[in-house]
Design a protein around this motif. Structure first.
Motif, PDB file in Angstrom:
ATOM      1  N   GLY A   1       0.564  -1.169  -0.074  1.00  0.00           N
ATOM      2  CA  GLY A   1      -0.034   0.087  -0.088  1.00  0.00           C
ATOM      3  C   GLY A   1       0.805   1.248   0.088  1.00  0.00           C
ATOM      4  O   GLY A   1       0.441   2.334   0.293  1.00  0.00           O
ATOM      5  N   SER A   2       2.090   1.486  -0.184  1.00  0.00           N
ATOM      6  CA  SER A   2       2.941   2.389  -0.286  1.00  0.00           C
ATOM      7  C   SER A   2       2.533   3.265  -1.456  1.00  0.00           C
ATOM      8  O   SER A   2       2.326   2.637  -2.636  1.00  0.00           O
ATOM      9  N   ALA A   3       2.681   4.404  -1.413  1.00  0.00           N
ATOM     10  CA  ALA A   3       2.807   5.482  -2.536  1.00  0.00           C
ATOM     11  C   ALA A   3       4.109   5.418  -3.593  1.00  0.00           C
ATOM     12  O   ALA A   3       4.918   5.552  -2.447  1.00  0.00           O
ATOM     13  N   LEU A   4       4.154   5.401  -4.571  1.00  0.00           N
ATOM     14  CA  LEU A   4       5.401   5.427  -5.481  1.00  0.00           C
ATOM     15  C   LEU A   4       5.630   6.989  -5.704  1.00  0.00           C
ATOM     16  O   LEU A   4       4.737   7.720  -5.968  1.00  0.00           O
ATOM     17  N   ASP A   5       6.867   7.256  -6.073  1.00  0.00           N
ATOM     18  CA  ASP A   5       7.207   8.606  -6.537  1.00  0.00           C
ATOM     19  C   ASP A   5       7.038   8.629  -7.823  1.00  0.00           C
ATOM     20  O   ASP A   5       6.761   7.784  -8.753  1.00  0.00           O
ATOM     21  N   MET A   6       7.156  10.017  -8.420  1.00  0.00           N
ATOM     22  CA  MET A   6       6.942   9.858  -9.921  1.00  0.00           C
ATOM     23  C   MET A   6       7.981   9.399 -10.799  1.00  0.00           C
ATOM     24  O   MET A   6       7.424   8.854 -11.944  1.00  0.00           O
ATOM     25  N   ALA A   7       9.204   9.340 -10.262  1.00  0.00           N
ATOM     26  CA  ALA A   7       9.941   8.443 -10.933  1.00  0.00           C
ATOM     27  C   ALA A   7       9.970   7.024 -11.198  1.00  0.00           C
ATOM     28  O   ALA A   7       9.971   6.518 -12.272  1.00  0.00           O
ATOM     29  N   ALA A   8       9.439   6.429 -10.319  1.00  0.00           N
ATOM     30  CA  ALA A   8       8.895   5.110 -10.291  1.00  0.00           C
ATOM     31  C   ALA A   8       7.726   4.793 -11.147  1.00  0.00           C
ATOM     32  O   ALA A   8       7.760   3.777 -11.723  1.00  0.00           O
ATOM     33  N   LEU A   9       6.769   5.615 -10.963  1.00  0.00           N
ATOM     34  CA  LEU A   9       5.507   5.574 -11.817  1.00  0.00           C
ATOM     35  C   LEU A   9       6.069   5.753 -13.383  1.00  0.00           C
ATOM     36  O   LEU A   9       5.401   5.010 -14.053  1.00  0.00           O
ATOM     37  N   LEU A  10       6.649   6.725 -13.659  1.00  0.00           N
ATOM     38  CA  LEU A  10       7.201   6.952 -15.155  1.00  0.00           C
ATOM     39  C   LEU A  10       7.929   5.530 -15.413  1.00  0.00           C
ATOM     40  O   LEU A  10       7.760   5.219 -16.630  1.00  0.00           O
TER      41      LEU A  10
ATOM     42  N   CYS B   1      -0.922  12.397 -15.896  1.00  0.00           N
ATOM     43  CA  CYS B   1      -0.549  13.045 -14.781  1.00  0.00           C
ATOM     44  C   CYS B   1       0.742  13.551 -14.612  1.00  0.00           C
ATOM     45  O   CYS B   1       0.976  14.822 -13.950  1.00  0.00           O
ATOM     46  N   ILE B   2       1.739  12.746 -15.010  1.00  0.00           N
ATOM     47  CA  ILE B   2       3.209  13.076 -14.688  1.00  0.00           C
ATOM     48  C   ILE B   2       3.796  13.534 -15.839  1.00  0.00           C
ATOM     49  O   ILE B   2       3.776  12.782 -16.892  1.00  0.00           O
ATOM     50  N   ILE B   3       4.641  14.814 -15.932  1.00  0.00           N
ATOM     51  CA  ILE B   3       5.172  15.255 -16.992  1.00  0.00           C
ATOM     52  C   ILE B   3       6.644  14.707 -16.988  1.00  0.00           C
ATOM     53  O   ILE B   3       7.071  14.086 -18.021  1.00  0.00           O
ATOM     54  N   SER B   4       7.340  14.841 -15.995  1.00  0.00           N
ATOM     55  CA  SER B   4       8.656  14.331 -15.733  1.00  0.00           C
ATOM     56  C   SER B   4       8.787  13.843 -14.266  1.00  0.00           C
ATOM     57  O   SER B   4       8.142  13.722 -13.556  1.00  0.00           O
ATOM     58  N   GLU B   5      10.001  13.378 -13.927  1.00  0.00           N
ATOM     59  CA  GLU B   5      10.417  12.651 -12.858  1.00  0.00           C
ATOM     60  C   GLU B   5      10.298  13.781 -11.452  1.00  0.00           C
ATOM     61  O   GLU B   5       9.702  13.431 -10.494  1.00  0.00           O
ATOM     62  N   ASP B   6      10.203  15.132 -11.986  1.00  0.00           N
ATOM     63  CA  ASP B   6       9.984  16.150 -10.881  1.00  0.00           C
ATOM     64  C   ASP B   6       8.848  17.135 -11.129  1.00  0.00           C
ATOM     65  O   ASP B   6       8.799  18.207 -10.687  1.00  0.00           O
ATOM     66  N   GLU B   7       8.049  16.471 -12.078  1.00  0.00           N
ATOM     67  CA  GLU B   7       6.849  17.651 -12.564  1.00  0.00           C
ATOM     68  C   GLU B   7       5.526  16.958 -12.601  1.00  0.00           C
ATOM     69  O   GLU B   7       5.459  16.036 -13.518  1.00  0.00           O
ATOM     70  N   MET B   8       4.717  17.448 -11.921  1.00  0.00           N
ATOM     71  CA  MET B   8       3.156  16.985 -12.068  1.00  0.00           C
ATOM     72  C   MET B   8       2.479  17.806 -12.965  1.00  0.00           C
ATOM     73  O   MET B   8       2.775  19.006 -12.837  1.00  0.00           O
ATOM     74  N   SER B   9       1.630  17.377 -13.777  1.00  0.00           N
ATOM     75  CA  SER B   9       0.793  18.116 -14.676  1.00  0.00           C
ATOM     76  C   SER B   9      -0.244  18.649 -13.853  1.00  0.00           C
ATOM     77  O   SER B   9      -0.911  18.204 -12.850  1.00  0.00           O
ATOM     78  N   SER B  10      -0.559  19.824 -14.270  1.00  0.00           N
ATOM     79  CA  SER B  10      -1.656  20.607 -13.559  1.00  0.00           C
ATOM     80  C   SER B  10      -3.133  20.126 -13.826  1.00  0.00           C
ATOM     81  O   SER B  10      -3.971  20.093 -13.091  1.00  0.00           O
ATOM     82  N   ASP B  11      -3.041  19.119 -14.928  1.00  0.00           N
ATOM     83  CA  ASP B  11      -4.417  18.366 -15.398  1.00  0.00           C
ATOM     84  C   ASP B  11      -4.414  17.354 -14.632  1.00  0.00           C
ATOM     85  O   ASP B  11      -5.435  16.460 -14.853  1.00  0.00           O
ATOM     86  N   ALA B  12      -3.675  16.805 -13.686  1.00  0.00           N
ATOM     87  CA  ALA B  12      -3.758  15.758 -12.807  1.00  0.00           C
ATOM     88  C   ALA B  12      -4.895  15.648 -11.843  1.00  0.00           C
ATOM     89  O   ALA B  12      -5.461  14.729 -11.879  1.00  0.00           O
TER      90      ALA B  12
ATOM     91  N   LEU C   1      -2.625   7.263  -8.065  1.00  0.00           N
ATOM     92  CA  LEU C   1      -1.968   6.671  -8.980  1.00  0.00           C
ATOM     93  C   LEU C   1      -1.522   5.437  -8.716  1.00  0.00           C
ATOM     94  O   LEU C   1      -1.785   4.250  -9.435  1.00  0.00           O
ATOM     95  N   SER C   2      -0.831   5.175  -7.353  1.00  0.00           N
ATOM     96  CA  SER C   2      -0.363   4.042  -6.819  1.00  0.00           C
ATOM     97  C   SER C   2      -1.220   2.835  -6.702  1.00  0.00           C
ATOM     98  O   SER C   2      -1.016   1.787  -6.768  1.00  0.00           O
ATOM     99  N   LEU C   3      -2.268   3.454  -5.955  1.00  0.00           N
ATOM    100  CA  LEU C   3      -3.711   2.512  -5.814  1.00  0.00           C
ATOM    101  C   LEU C   3      -4.189   1.978  -6.835  1.00  0.00           C
ATOM    102  O   LEU C   3      -4.367   0.442  -7.028  1.00  0.00           O
ATOM    103  N   LYS C   4      -3.913   2.708  -8.117  1.00  0.00           N
ATOM    104  CA  LYS C   4      -4.660   2.274  -9.334  1.00  0.00           C
ATOM    105  C   LYS C   4      -3.692   1.059 -10.029  1.00  0.00           C
ATOM    106  O   LYS C   4      -4.042   0.134 -10.478  1.00  0.00           O
ATOM    107  N   VAL C   5      -2.264   1.515  -9.875  1.00  0.00           N
ATOM    108  CA  VAL C   5      -1.258   0.659 -10.525  1.00  0.00           C
ATOM    109  C   VAL C   5      -1.356  -0.709  -9.526  1.00  0.00           C
ATOM    110  O   VAL C   5      -1.191  -1.649 -10.121  1.00  0.00           O
ATOM    111  N   ALA C   6      -1.567  -0.626  -8.168  1.00  0.00           N
ATOM    112  CA  ALA C   6      -1.536  -1.619  -7.453  1.00  0.00           C
ATOM    113  C   ALA C   6      -2.590  -2.840  -7.803  1.00  0.00           C
ATOM    114  O   ALA C   6      -2.120  -3.971  -7.342  1.00  0.00           O
TER     115      ALA C   6
END
Length: 799
Positions: free
Chosen positions: A81-90, A138-149, A253-258
């Motif tokens: 149940g841990s949440a992933l960071d943007m880099a892991a999700l990408l 949702c995610i543009i890059s490893e350190d940027e979240m999209s405003s449309d998320a 997002l992590s919940l959906k991927v899980a």
């Protein structure tokens, strides 16, 4: 498989080269862990996969598995149940996109395309495109979240933008207004996450605000003006809200991927396996390898085998086999002749094949499954263990003899070397005999003549040798099975300049039996080279004969086809001519009937002229159908053409003899066999055929007065090979015979039978007297017993 054999046979270097062809780290790990198997079902399955991957690369090119990573840690975090960071999700999104590309690569190009051993793996891939698309949205890059998320994040960022604008507006008024003279510089800076302006230290009291920092010299203070403190506080709150919202989005997002952890893990396993298989296929293409055939009889037959670690431009292919007619191969020959390379090639290709790798060899090469491969190869002298070369080899031999069984392959290099030759040879024979009695497949190299004799005298053991060219003092690296190697020490020494007296003295030191044996080997080698040379010549002759046979068959086929086409066209034209003749005749009859009994001579003449005109028009139209031939040959003149001259009709490719003079347009008739063809003089070339001209001149010389050289085609088509004159008087019989012989000769019959009966012999004498005067009759004789005796005369024509 024992590690010593893997090391000695350099299996590790093969694995290193294989690993370079994998495109993902998990695939490389599988390559590094690859070891030979002894399960023939598993081996055949792995070989089939490698073969199918090679086929797919040939058809579609290769594919890449580079986004396949080790997701074990990520998947474990998702499970708890841990949440992933943007880099892991990408990384997961990139992986799923890679899965989608590989699945597309694996789809059949046609509906009727046959499935192979990899089809199921490609079909089992699940790209989860909706998951990767959501991550990308949702995610543009490893350190940027999209405003449309999310709507909340979009609202927060809009507020932050407005607040920023207000702060810059206030600061702009300050630095461009009355306080400008108090500033060290007219710029806005950040200290921490607060907007500040640089104020000179002596004017500190003139600016109402909070000091956040000062320069190293102390001359400048960084003050947050009181007018924007509240705005900065509000901006700070919004930044905290943004961070909280991003964490919330990442958690969702992590919940959906899980929910798809198992599918992702399954995809990763399949991708790793496919990367591993395609790495084997790619390496196979690099070394020009094939899929070997495996058997369970502990027999191998390697055709054109090449050591994969030797430069492919320098390696010499070898043919080597054992295990069926014999279970042991003893290889002899000079140093650097390729004996050790042969051992290593057999051992390494066996290991590669059992590991599911294609082997660099010729088609239909065969391998078998061995539970163990033992190898004692190379100089293994050990200073640390105080072991000599001989002691080290004997230690290895003892270990091999203890562990080897009938399912093993044993390889010995220079067995028994490193000690007294007599004792070494005796030991080597004893070791080999023990292995032979236990039916263990063995290959050994040696210099000892005693082992050559042992192989010659022992059933189930074969000699082999590595060929050596004494003239060039170079090995050919060609393995000759069935022939022991000759020691070339004297010949090599002589070529290198050793005096003859020393060589002759050395020969005297060799026993008589050894001399005879070496001479026998020399004779065998000479005979082998002679037979090999003759075999090559025979093979070349066979090839030439096959080529000539093929050319002849093609030529015959073309001629038959042309003949059939000519006959077909002639029949069609004859049918058309007969039909038109019938139509003209019918029309003529109708015209005369219409004229009636009262018709005048002028009416009948007009009708006759009309029919004649139609026939003339038809002849002209037929003549026009003959196209003017291309003038690619000398054009004949009318003076060059004579009746009976042999010519060739260029456009038709037919030979014949001239049977009429050319008309004003250059058209004349040529007799081609039984066909009389109209051709233009421009389409003819002379053929130097004196026999043909002479025969036709004789014929035309006799018949030009009778029928103008024309022949009755309907009569020649139905001509028989005999004529019956019985019951006719001499005059009637000779008249019928004259007409029959003309038709028979024009129909190209070789001989005919004239039946005249015995009787009083009057008719027979008349026939014989007549035959003496026929120019195209070569000979005649009475029939033999069974042919009609004196009642029949056999007539033979001039050809």
């Amino acid at each position: 498989m024992n590690q010593k054999a893997l090391h000695v046979l350099e299996y590790g270097k093969i694995i290193e080269r294989l690993t370079e062809h994998a495109t993902s780290e998990p695939g490389k790990r599988l390559c590094r862990e690859l070891v030979p198997s002894s399960d023939i079902k598993e081996i055949r399955k792995n070989q089939e996969k490698t073969k199918d991957a090679i086929s797919r690369i040939f058809k579609k090119g290769s594919t890449n598995f580079g986004d396949n990573k080790d997701f074990q840690g990520i998947l474990k975090a998702l499970k708890i149940g841990s949440a992933l960071d943007m880099a892991a999700l990408l990384k997961l999104a990139a992986f799923l996109d890679n899965v989608n590309r590989v699945k597309t690569y694996g789809r059949p190009q046609r509906d009727d395309e046959e499935r192979d051993s990899l089809s199921e793996s490609f079909e089992m891939l699940e790209p989860l495109t909706f998951v990767s698309a959501e991550i990308r949205r949702c995610i543009i890059s490893e350190d940027e979240m999209s405003s449309d998320a999310s709507p909340a994040l979009k609202h927060i960022r809009r507020g932050m933008m407005l607040t920023n604008d207000r702060i810059h507006e206030q600061l702009g008024k300050i630095i461009n207004g009355s306080m400008r003279t108090y500033l060290q510089d007219t710029v806005v800076t950040m200290r921490g996450d607060r907007y500040c302006i640089p104020v000179r230290a002596e004017y500190k009291s003139q600016i109402n605000g909070i000091v956040h920092d000062q320069s190293s010299s102390g001359s400048t203070l960084f003050i947050e003006p009181q007018a924007i403190v509240e705005l900065n506080n509000k901006l700070r709150e919004m930044i905290l809200q943004e961070t909280a919202e991003i964490e919330k989005i990442l958690a969702e997002l992590s919940l959906k991927v899980a929910e798809h952890v198992d599918s992702i893990k399954y995809n990763a396993d399949i991708m790793t396996d496919l990367d591993f298989v395609f790495a084997k296929a790619s390496y196979a293409l690099e070394i020009n390898a094939i899929t070997p055939v495996f058997n369970e009889q502990h027999a191998f037959d390697i055709k054109k085998g090449r050591h994969p670690l030797i430069d492919k431009d320098k390696v010499v292919p070898i043919d080597v086999y054992a295990g069926r007619d014999f279970d042991m191969l003893i290889i002899t020959g000079p140093n650097t002749g390729g004996k050790t390379v042969t051992l290593k090639t057999v051992g390494l290709l066996t290991l590669m094949g059992q590991a599911g790798l294609a082997i660099p060899a010729g088609d239909r090469s065969e391998l078998s499954v061995f539970t163990e491969v033992y190898a004692d190869i190379g100089d293994e002298q050990s200073i640390e263990q105080s072991l000599s070369t001989f002691s080290s080899h004997m230690t290895n031999c003892v270990s091999i003899l203890e562990k080897a069984d009938e399912n093993s392959l044993c390889l010995f290099d220079e067995l028994g070397a490193g000690t007294d030759p007599t004792e070494g040879a005796a030991l080597a024979i004893s070791i080999l005999n023990d292995l032979h009695e236990r039916k263990i497949r063995t290959m050994a190299t040696t210099h000892y003549s005693e082992l050559k004799v042992y192989a010659l005298n022992t059933p189930g053991i074969k000699n082999a040798s590595c060929e050596f060219d004494v003239e060039s003092l170079k090995p050919t690296y060609k393995l000759l099975i069935g022939i022991p190697g000759k020691s070339n020490a004297f010949a090599i020494s002589s070529k290198l300049g050793l005096p003859d007296r020393i060589i002759e003295a050395a020969k005297e030191q060799i026993g008589t039996e050894d001399k005879k044996f070496e001479d026998l080997l020399a004779d065998l080698e000479k005979s082998r080279k002679t037979i090999e040379s003759e075999s090559l010549e025979i093979a070349q002759y066979k090839k030439e004969v096959e080529e000539l046979k093929t050319q002849l068959e093609e030529k015959t086929y073309k001629l038959d086809k042309q003949r059939d086409e000519i006959i077909r066209k002639a029949n069609e034209e004859a049918r058309d001519i007969l039909q038109e003749a019938k139509d003209v005749a019918d029309e003529t009859i109708r015209t005369f009937r219409k004229a009636g009994p009262d018709a005048t001579m002028q009416d009948l003449e007009r009708a006759r002229t009309s029919v004649g005109q139609k026939i003339s028009d038809k002849n002209k139209s037929i003549s026009k159908k003959v196209e003017k031939p291309k003038e690619t040959h000398p054009i004949l003149k009318e003076s060059q053409l004579k009746l009976g001259e042999t010519v060739k009709i260029v456009s038709m490719g037919l030979k014949g003899t001239i049977s009429s003079k050319p008309d004003k347009d250059g058209y004349l008739f040529v007799q081609c066999g039984i066909m009389r063809t109209k051709a233009n003089i421009r389409d003819l070339v002379l053929v130097q055929d004196e026999d043909g001209k002479a025969a036709m001149k004789k014929f035309y010389g006799r018949n030009t007065s009778s029928s103008g050289g024309k022949m009755d085609l309907s009569r020649s088509a139905n001509i028989r090979t005999e004529i019956n004159l019985i019951g006719k008087n001499s005059d009637d019989a000779l008249a019928a015979l004259d007409k029959y012989l003309d038709d028979a000769y024009m129909s190209h019959l070789n001989n005919v039978r004239v039946v005249h009966g015995k009787g009083a012999g009057i008719l027979r004498q008349a026939v014989h007297q007549y035959l003496k005067g026929v120019p195209y009759v070569k000979s005649f004789k009475l029939g033999e017993f069974g042919e009609g005796d004196a009642g029949v005369t056999i007539v033979t024509f001039i050809k």
